[in-house]
Design a protein around this motif. Sequence first.
Motif, PDB file in Angstrom:
ATOM      1  N   SER A  99       0.826  -1.209   0.000  1.00 15.42           N
ATOM      2  CA  SER A  99       0.000   0.000   0.000  1.00 15.42           C
ATOM      3  C   SER A  99       0.858   1.256   0.000  1.00 15.42           C
ATOM      4  CB  SER A  99      -0.928  -0.020   1.217  1.00 15.42           C
ATOM      5  OG  SER A  99      -1.838   1.051   1.186  1.00 15.42           O
ATOM      6  N   ARG A 100       1.911   1.254   0.815  1.00  8.35           N
ATOM      7  CA  ARG A 100       2.831   2.399   0.833  1.00  8.35           C
ATOM      8  C   ARG A 100       3.476   2.588  -0.533  1.00  8.35           C
ATOM      9  NH1 ARG A 100       4.704   0.268   6.157  1.00  8.35           N
ATOM     10  NH2 ARG A 100       6.343  -0.815   5.005  1.00  8.35           N
ATOM     11  N   GLY A 101       3.935   1.475  -1.111  1.00 10.96           N
ATOM     12  CA  GLY A 101       4.626   1.556  -2.388  1.00 10.96           C
ATOM     13  C   GLY A 101       3.746   2.052  -3.511  1.00 10.96           C
ATOM     14  N   ALA A 102       2.535   1.519  -3.622  1.00  8.96           N
ATOM     15  CA  ALA A 102       1.617   1.960  -4.674  1.00  8.96           C
ATOM     16  C   ALA A 102       1.240   3.425  -4.497  1.00  8.96           C
ATOM     17  CB  ALA A 102       0.368   1.087  -4.677  1.00  8.96           C
ATOM     18  N   VAL A 129       2.153   9.291  -6.313  1.00  9.50           N
ATOM     19  CA  VAL A 129       2.739  10.625  -6.192  1.00  9.50           C
ATOM     20  C   VAL A 129       3.704  10.883  -7.349  1.00  9.50           C
ATOM     21  CG1 VAL A 129       4.164  12.157  -4.777  1.00  9.50           C
ATOM     22  CG2 VAL A 129       2.513  10.629  -3.682  1.00  9.50           C
ATOM     23  N   ALA A 130       4.546   9.905  -7.631  1.00  8.46           N
ATOM     24  CA  ALA A 130       5.535  10.044  -8.706  1.00  8.46           C
ATOM     25  C   ALA A 130       4.862  10.277 -10.056  1.00  8.46           C
ATOM     26  CB  ALA A 130       6.425   8.806  -8.757  1.00  8.46           C
ATOM     27  N   VAL A 131       3.762   9.566 -10.294  1.00 12.73           N
ATOM     28  CA  VAL A 131       3.015   9.757 -11.545  1.00 12.73           C
ATOM     29  C   VAL A 131       2.425  11.159 -11.608  1.00 12.73           C
ATOM     30  CG1 VAL A 131       0.947   9.052 -12.808  1.00 12.73           C
ATOM     31  CG2 VAL A 131       2.510   7.317 -11.920  1.00 12.73           C
ATOM     32  N   PHE A 133      10.543   5.737  -8.361  1.00 16.23           N
ATOM     33  CA  PHE A 133      10.263   6.292  -7.031  1.00 16.23           C
ATOM     34  C   PHE A 133       9.958   7.782  -7.112  1.00 16.23           C
ATOM     35  CE2 PHE A 133      14.912   6.450  -7.597  1.00 16.23           C
ATOM     36  CZ  PHE A 133      15.192   7.776  -7.313  1.00 16.23           C
ATOM     37  N   SER A 134       9.413   8.295  -6.019  1.00 16.97           N
ATOM     38  CA  SER A 134       9.181   9.731  -5.870  1.00 16.97           C
ATOM     39  C   SER A 134      10.210  10.299  -4.907  1.00 16.97           C
ATOM     40  CB  SER A 134       7.776  10.003  -5.322  1.00 16.97           C
ATOM     41  OG  SER A 134       7.633  11.366  -4.966  1.00 16.97           O
ATOM     42  N   VAL A 175      10.085  10.844  11.727  1.00 18.87           N
ATOM     43  CA  VAL A 175      10.737   9.843  10.893  1.00 18.87           C
ATOM     44  C   VAL A 175       9.808   8.643  10.795  1.00 18.87           C
ATOM     45  CG1 VAL A 175      12.733   8.342  10.575  1.00 18.87           C
ATOM     46  CG2 VAL A 175      13.024  10.616  11.577  1.00 18.87           C
ATOM     47  N   SER A 176       9.439   8.299   9.583  1.00 16.39           N
ATOM     48  CA  SER A 176       8.485   7.224   9.328  1.00 16.39           C
ATOM     49  C   SER A 176       9.189   6.063   8.644  1.00 16.39           C
ATOM     50  CB  SER A 176       7.345   7.750   8.445  1.00 16.39           C
ATOM     51  OG  SER A 176       6.469   6.713   8.059  1.00 16.39           O
ATOM     52  N   GLY A 177       8.907   4.850   9.079  1.00 14.56           N
ATOM     53  CA  GLY A 177       9.547   3.673   8.504  1.00 14.56           C
ATOM     54  C   GLY A 177       8.826   3.158   7.273  1.00 14.56           C
ATOM     55  N   GLY A 178       9.546   2.399   6.465  1.00 11.25           N
ATOM     56  CA  GLY A 178       8.960   1.819   5.260  1.00 11.25           C
ATOM     57  C   GLY A 178       8.969   2.811   4.115  1.00 11.25           C
ATOM     58  N   ALA A 179      10.039   2.825   3.325  1.00 11.72           N
ATOM     59  CA  ALA A 179      10.208   3.845   2.277  1.00 11.72           C
ATOM     60  C   ALA A 179      10.133   3.254   0.876  1.00 11.72           C
ATOM     61  CB  ALA A 179      11.541   4.581   2.470  1.00 11.72           C
ATOM     62  N   GLU A 180       9.263   2.288   0.666  1.00 12.70           N
ATOM     63  CA  GLU A 180       9.143   1.641  -0.639  1.00 12.70           C
ATOM     64  C   GLU A 180       8.723   2.652  -1.719  1.00 12.70           C
ATOM     65  OE1 GLU A 180       8.042  -0.946   2.793  1.00 12.70           O
ATOM     66  OE2 GLU A 180       7.231   0.936   2.007  1.00 12.70           O
ATOM     67  N   HIS A 181       9.573   2.827  -2.723  1.00 13.31           N
ATOM     68  CA  HIS A 181       9.343   3.767  -3.830  1.00 13.31           C
ATOM     69  C   HIS A 181       9.295   5.219  -3.347  1.00 13.31           C
ATOM     70  CE1 HIS A 181       8.636   0.341  -6.457  1.00 13.31           C
ATOM     71  NE2 HIS A 181       7.734  -0.111  -5.613  1.00 13.31           N
ATOM     72  N   GLN A 182       9.805   5.449  -2.151  1.00 13.61           N
ATOM     73  CA  GLN A 182       9.900   6.804  -1.587  1.00 13.61           C
ATOM     74  C   GLN A 182      11.383   7.144  -1.491  1.00 13.61           C
ATOM     75  OE1 GLN A 182       7.150   6.554   2.048  1.00 13.61           O
ATOM     76  NE2 GLN A 182       7.028   4.548   1.061  1.00 13.61           N
ATOM     77  N   GLY A 183      11.907   7.735  -2.557  1.00 10.54           N
ATOM     78  CA  GLY A 183      13.334   7.914  -2.662  1.00 10.54           C
ATOM     79  C   GLY A 183      13.981   6.645  -3.172  1.00 10.54           C
TER      80      GLY A 183
END
Length: 369
Positions: A195-198, A203-205, A226-227, A346-354
């Motif tokens: 869900s985080r990644g999608a 955002v990137a789109v 990634f965004s 600081v939030s964990g789980g950066a899939e496709h976020q950077g």
Amino acid sequence: MRTTSAGVFKIATTGPGDVSGLMALIGSGAIDPKSILAILGKTEGNGGVNDFTREYAVAALCAALAPRLGLSPEEVEQRIAFVMSGGTEGVLSPHLTVFTRSEAERPAGLSGKRLSIGMAHTRDFLPEELGRSAQITETAKAVKAAMADAGISDPADIHFVQIKCPLLTSDRVEAASARGNKTATTSAYASMAYSRGASALGVAVALGEIAPDVRDEDVLRRYDLFSKVASTSSGIELMHNVVIVLGNSAASVSEFEIGHAVMRDAIDSAAVIAALESVGLGFAPQATNGRGLVNIFAKAEASPDGSVRGFRHTMLEDTDISSTRHARAAVGGLIAGLAGTGAVYVSGGAEHQGPAGGGPVATIARLSD
């Protein structure tokens, strides 16, 4: 174009249900409750599927704000964007960041772009849509709507997009199965990452960082997509995405400014310093040239390739402590040392976020004028 003023208030909390600091600011007149647009919080839960400190914090805030707004707690939750991020490992300190927005007149001689905030919601998702193209497409639409709400047209002026997104539970997986549909995963914990990644890819789109032809199979696989400004956080308490866009706008007369940089890995101190410098601040700032640090927002994750700058890390193999908790503690300590405070988001789980293993880091500063 309307002229607005965005306000930012960082409030320490003694626990997930502590609303005393916010109520004190409302009581003193420093915050008009009707102007509150969003509240981001760090709570001391585990940040996992069963982290009920997030829901507890939202319930406490809604109950406290309801009489001030003449609404029911349920109506407050619909009016204000609440994003609670669980996990304050290491030196991270639980706190709230309250964002307000109000109409304002432009003072004579005021120029430049200043902090502006916008909000939008997606529709509710079906469980089988989480982590897939439907979530990407709907998130992209909501990001564009939030940009319009913020009065920002240029993607280059967007410095942080915070999203609260859903996750799967066994009941939700079973509901999809009963309709003859499969979910992206049957694991509630793994669904948080999907869900985080999608959402991040949405955002990137929206911002033109990647092409719109993203496929279901790209989620959690194509880490080259990634965004640079997305920050997404999964929670059990909703089935839609809440999108908060933070950027700078010429239509804003705010006392604040936001900037960002991108950490290439969990020990990228240069990127944190660059984010501080982007808003005129320096190393361990309390005040620089009359400017003051308000807060830093960052994403953190254990590099999926199992190494940081050529050296192996063990975060992904630790069966006692999840990798997201390791990453929050590591990145939180790095940023706290550079910022001079542990009260950072600081939030964990950066899939496709950077880039894989890294993530965006944004800084808000109070301006000297």
